[in-house]
Design an enzyme around this catalytic site. Structure first.
Site, PDB file in Angstrom:
ATOM      1  N   HIS A   1     -16.042  19.317  -4.695  1.00 46.30           N
ATOM      2  CA  HIS A   1     -14.818  19.983  -4.239  1.00 46.30           C
ATOM      3  C   HIS A   1     -13.614  19.518  -5.004  1.00 46.30           C
ATOM      4  CE1 HIS A   1     -17.718  19.989  -0.904  1.00 46.30           C
ATOM      5  NE2 HIS A   1     -17.391  21.265  -0.904  1.00 46.30           N
TER       6      HIS A   1
ATOM      7  N   HIS B   1      -8.757  17.324  14.444  1.00 47.54           N
ATOM      8  CA  HIS B   1      -9.134  17.771  15.777  1.00 47.54           C
ATOM      9  C   HIS B   1     -10.592  17.357  15.970  1.00 47.54           C
ATOM     10  CE1 HIS B   1      -5.280  19.448  15.753  1.00 47.54           C
ATOM     11  NE2 HIS B   1      -5.558  20.215  14.730  1.00 47.54           N
TER      12      HIS B   1
ATOM     13  N   ARG C   1       7.863  -4.718   1.952  1.00 47.30           N
ATOM     14  CA  ARG C   1       8.684  -5.509   1.055  1.00 47.30           C
ATOM     15  C   ARG C   1       8.784  -6.929   1.629  1.00 47.30           C
ATOM     16  NH1 ARG C   1      10.540  -8.611  -2.108  1.00 47.30           N
ATOM     17  NH2 ARG C   1      12.387  -8.300  -3.392  1.00 47.30           N
TER      18      ARG C   1
ATOM     19  N   CYS D   1      14.693   0.335   1.223  1.00 48.43           N
ATOM     20  CA  CYS D   1      15.030  -0.854   0.453  1.00 48.43           C
ATOM     21  C   CYS D   1      16.191  -0.516  -0.478  1.00 48.43           C
ATOM     22  CB  CYS D   1      13.821  -1.310  -0.355  1.00 48.43           C
ATOM     23  SG  CYS D   1      14.134  -2.820  -1.272  1.00 48.43           S
TER      24      CYS D   1
ATOM     25  N   TYR E   1      21.479  -8.071  -3.341  1.00 48.70           N
ATOM     26  CA  TYR E   1      21.796  -6.896  -2.521  1.00 48.70           C
ATOM     27  C   TYR E   1      23.288  -6.602  -2.468  1.00 48.70           C
ATOM     28  CZ  TYR E   1      16.944  -7.438  -1.147  1.00 48.70           C
ATOM     29  OH  TYR E   1      15.580  -7.557  -1.173  1.00 48.70           O
TER      30      TYR E   1
HETATM   31  N1  LIG Z   1      11.807 -12.212   7.237  1.00 53.91           N
HETATM   32  C1  LIG Z   1      11.923 -11.255   6.304  1.00 53.91           C
HETATM   33  N2  LIG Z   1      12.532 -10.113   6.613  1.00 53.91           N
HETATM   34  C2  LIG Z   1      12.662  -9.134   5.703  1.00 53.91           C
HETATM   35  C3  LIG Z   1      12.205  -9.306   4.376  1.00 53.91           C
HETATM   36  C4  LIG Z   1      11.526 -10.509   4.076  1.00 53.91           C
HETATM   37  O1  LIG Z   1      11.040 -10.728   2.968  1.00 53.91           O
HETATM   38  N3  LIG Z   1      11.418 -11.474   5.063  1.00 53.91           N
HETATM   39  N4  LIG Z   1      12.416  -8.297   3.451  1.00 53.91           N
HETATM   40  C5  LIG Z   1      13.535  -7.409   3.731  1.00 53.91           C
HETATM   41  C6  LIG Z   1      13.642  -6.267   2.856  1.00 53.91           C
HETATM   42  S1  LIG Z   1      14.402  -6.504   1.357  1.00 53.91           S
HETATM   43  C7  LIG Z   1      13.273  -5.011   3.249  1.00 53.91           C
HETATM   44  S2  LIG Z   1      13.530  -3.668   2.264  1.00 53.91           S
HETATM   45  C8  LIG Z   1      12.628  -4.785   4.550  1.00 53.91           C
HETATM   46  C9  LIG Z   1      11.287  -4.121   4.363  1.00 53.91           C
HETATM   47  O2  LIG Z   1      10.683  -3.904   5.586  1.00 53.91           O
HETATM   48  P1  LIG Z   1       9.171  -3.412   5.650  1.00 53.91           P
HETATM   49  O3  LIG Z   1       8.330  -4.350   4.855  1.00 53.91           O
HETATM   50  O4  LIG Z   1       8.839  -3.359   7.094  1.00 53.91           O
HETATM   51  O5  LIG Z   1       9.147  -2.043   5.016  1.00 53.91           O
HETATM   52  O6  LIG Z   1      12.422  -5.993   5.264  1.00 53.91           O
HETATM   53  C10 LIG Z   1      13.479  -6.905   5.161  1.00 53.91           C
HETATM   54  N5  LIG Z   1      13.263  -7.987   6.080  1.00 53.91           N
HETATM   55 MO   LIG Z   2      14.651  -4.483   0.279  1.00 57.39          MO
END
Ligand SMILES: Nc1nc2c(c(=O)[nH]1)N[C@H]1C(S)=C(S)[C@@H](COP(=O)(O)O)O[C@H]1N2
Ligand SMILES: [Mo]
Length: 571
Positions: free
Chosen positions: A127, A151, A226, A273, A411
């Protein structure tokens, strides 16, 4: 004709597995004891459930795929009997590692489901055009199953059982984290192999973009991940959250207390992010950071308690705002020197009734997965991912922002003219609310389509920070000369559309879609999307004017090129 082939013939069990893994002869000839022999019955079968079972796709071939269905009817008892026997005697055991090696037609395509291993190579070979099935290969079917809302699951299971070649090792099934090694990442959780990994240790990965627009709520397994450090292992029974800095002294809460002392709220919020779409900045000029594509963004329903409620219980009163400006968060994850991840948000966001900041213990109706902050994380709707601290250990109300590296020296956005010799991190504020964003999830850049299709469907996501609602997405097929207005949605198809969120509380993305005629006499489409939020903020058209040395806030119009293959049928 393939259609008429008995799916239980010797080849169905796959000669590859017979040779390599010494499948018991009795099993290899299972076709004889399981098939009715009435090959026409495969043609008569109508249900397309098979299609959706293995990730829902292979569009249009649903009926064909049901060929295995019919002969199972009336044989249920026998089938389960056979399965029981096989479990004990015949099936080889495979490790997840072995399964993960099988992700292509060449190497074979395996999937796991509830502890069993299935070789679906032949199914896929028969397929072609089923892109999405390729996504499941090498990993677990469960999250796809949920995503594509199968389903008739019973039937699908029966059919799937005919492709069974082994059992997943007990260790991998239990996902036992007993690996003893000096590798601090050895206890990181399992991840779905469909994720595009940007960095393995720490784990950073994003889903294939098309998965994002296939489901309004991103299944947790596919939600971008992340992490800065190893995932900390937190025992929910001994977990304690400390709230400091308020007149009442420190408030310490167990997980149980958090869940029972405060009302539960759910919020559907998109996390993005700061580095989402960084790779497009890299194309302009090298930046520092993980090379994220367009999928470092996902949408989930979070369940937990309001940070506001917890702060009030810890002694917050309006006069605290006379000296306090920030709420800091500390994660339980740490680097080799013992420094924890940390970040902060403005106090007014934290205590506002309207801010909807959660201390979440659930994601999409289940306990938070390890990668997403088990047992408790902060969810700050409308605010950059970095402030949504996972594995939350401490909350500190303070006059100061978090002193962490991620708040102070990362950031932040800078001018395209700022380089690593001139950058002064103190000169820019920490990113909180993110700007308007949108991207095209399908078609993928470089796709070739046939002219005789006449129409093209383009899909994507759009979101804005600070609770600003996306009010429009414009899509162009000709690089921005002419524009169409896309259709927006805030739920999955078939479900009643959600009413517009209250003003300033549009925390979740909108998915959008447009089907437009293929422009005549163009050999290549340049598909472009751009979104508008309710403050009429719009995306910049190109990357160079917003380029910055860390590659954050990348939100230029998203562009995807698609080639049109002219119709050759007349030749
Ligand atoms: N304790 C902790 N919190 C964190 C991070 C981390 O490395 N450690 N990463 C941050 C970053 S940069 C992002 S973009 C988001 C990602 O969340 P996710 O992994 O649930 O998508 O968590 C945030 N919170
Ligand atoms: Mo991030």
């Amino acid at each position: 004709m393939l259609l008429l082939r008995c799916v239980h013939s010797l080849s169905r069990i796959s000669p590859r597995s017979v040779q390599r893994y010494q499948v018991a002869p009795a099993l290899a000839t299972c076709g004889l004891h399981r098939c009715s022999g009435d090959q026409r019955s495969y043609q008569r079968a109508q249900s397309p459930s098979w299609t959706y079972a293995l990730t829902g796709l292979l569009a249009g071939t649903g009926a064909v795929l049901a060929y295995g269905l019919q002969h199972h009817k009336g044989q249920q008892a026998k089938t389960s009997e056979v399965q029981t026997t096989e479990k004990i005697s015949a099936f080889p055991i495979f490790s997840q590692e072995e399964v993960t090696k099988h992700r292509s037609l060449e190497d074979g395509m395996w999937v796991t489901y509830r502890g069993s291993v299935y070789d679906i190579t032949e199914f896929v070979a028969m397929h072609p055009g089923g892109d999405k099935i390729l996504l499941a290969a090498g990993g677990a079917l469960e999250p796809f199953w949920a995503l594509y809302a199968v389903h008739n699951q019973e039937h699908v299971l029966e059919i799937l059982s005919t492709y069974k070649i082994g059992e997943l090792s007990a260790e991998d099934v239990k996902k036992q984290q007993t690996v003893k090694s000096s590798d601090p990442y050895s206890s990181d959780p399992e991840r779905h192999p469909v994720l595009h990994v940007n960095s393995l240790k720490p784990f950073n990965a994003e889903p294939p973009p098309e998965i994002l627009s296939d489901s309004y709520i991103t299944p947790s397994a596919f939600f971008f991940k992340r992490n800065h450090f190893p995932v900390p292992q937190v025992d929910p029974a001994s977990y304690r959250l400390h709230v400091e800095g308020l007149p009442g002294g420190t408030l310490t809460l167990s997980l149980e207390e958090l869940k029972t002392r405060f009302p539960k709220h759910t919020v559907t919020a998109t996390l993005q992010c700061a580095g989402n779409r960084r790779s497009e900045m890299n194309e302009v000029k090298q930046v520092k950071g993980l090379n994220w594509g367009i999928a470092a963004i996902s949408n989930a329903t979070w369940g937990g308690v309001k940070l506001r409620d917890v702060l009030l219980a810890a002694g917050y009163r309006p006069d605290v705002a006379q000296w306090a400006l920030h709420v800091q968060f500390e994660g339980l994850d740490k680097d080799m020197t013992g420094t924890n991840y940390g970040a902060s948000i403005p106090l007014n966001k934290a205590v506002s009734e309207e801010g909807d900041v959660l201390l979440a213990y659930e994601m999409n109706g289940e306990d938070l997965p390890a990668d997403h902050g088990f047992p408790v994380r902060v969810v700050v709707p409308g605010v950059v991912g970095a402030r949504n601290v996972k594995w939350l250990g401490k909350i500190i109300v303070s006059a100061e922002e978090s002193s962490s590296h991620w708040q102070q020296n990362d950031y932040k956005g800078f001018s395209p003219g700022t380089d690593w010799d001139t950058v002064d991190f103190k000169s820019a504020p920490a990113i909180q609310e993110l700007p308007i964003q949108s991207a095209i999830t399908t078609p993928e850049d470089g796709t070739v389509i046939d002219r005789d299709r006449e129409e093209i469907t383009v899909k994507g996501y759009a979101w804005s920070g600070g609770g600003r609602e996306v009010i429009r997405v414009d899509v162009s097929l000709d690089g921005g000369k002419t524009w169409h207005v896309a259709q927006l949605r805030s739920s999955d198809e078939g479900k009643a559309p959600d009413p517009s969120p209250p003003l300033g509380k549009a925390w979740a993305w909108k998915l959008w879609e447009i089907t437009a005629p293929l422009p005549a006499e163009i050999k290549e489409l340049e598909i472009v999307c751009k979104a508008v939020d309710n403050s009429y903020n719009m995306q910049p058209d190109t990357v160079p004017p917003i380029w910055n040395l860390r590659g954050v806030l990348s939100n230029a119009w998203h562009r995807v090129k698609v080639k049109i293959r002219e119709d050759l049928s007349g030749e």
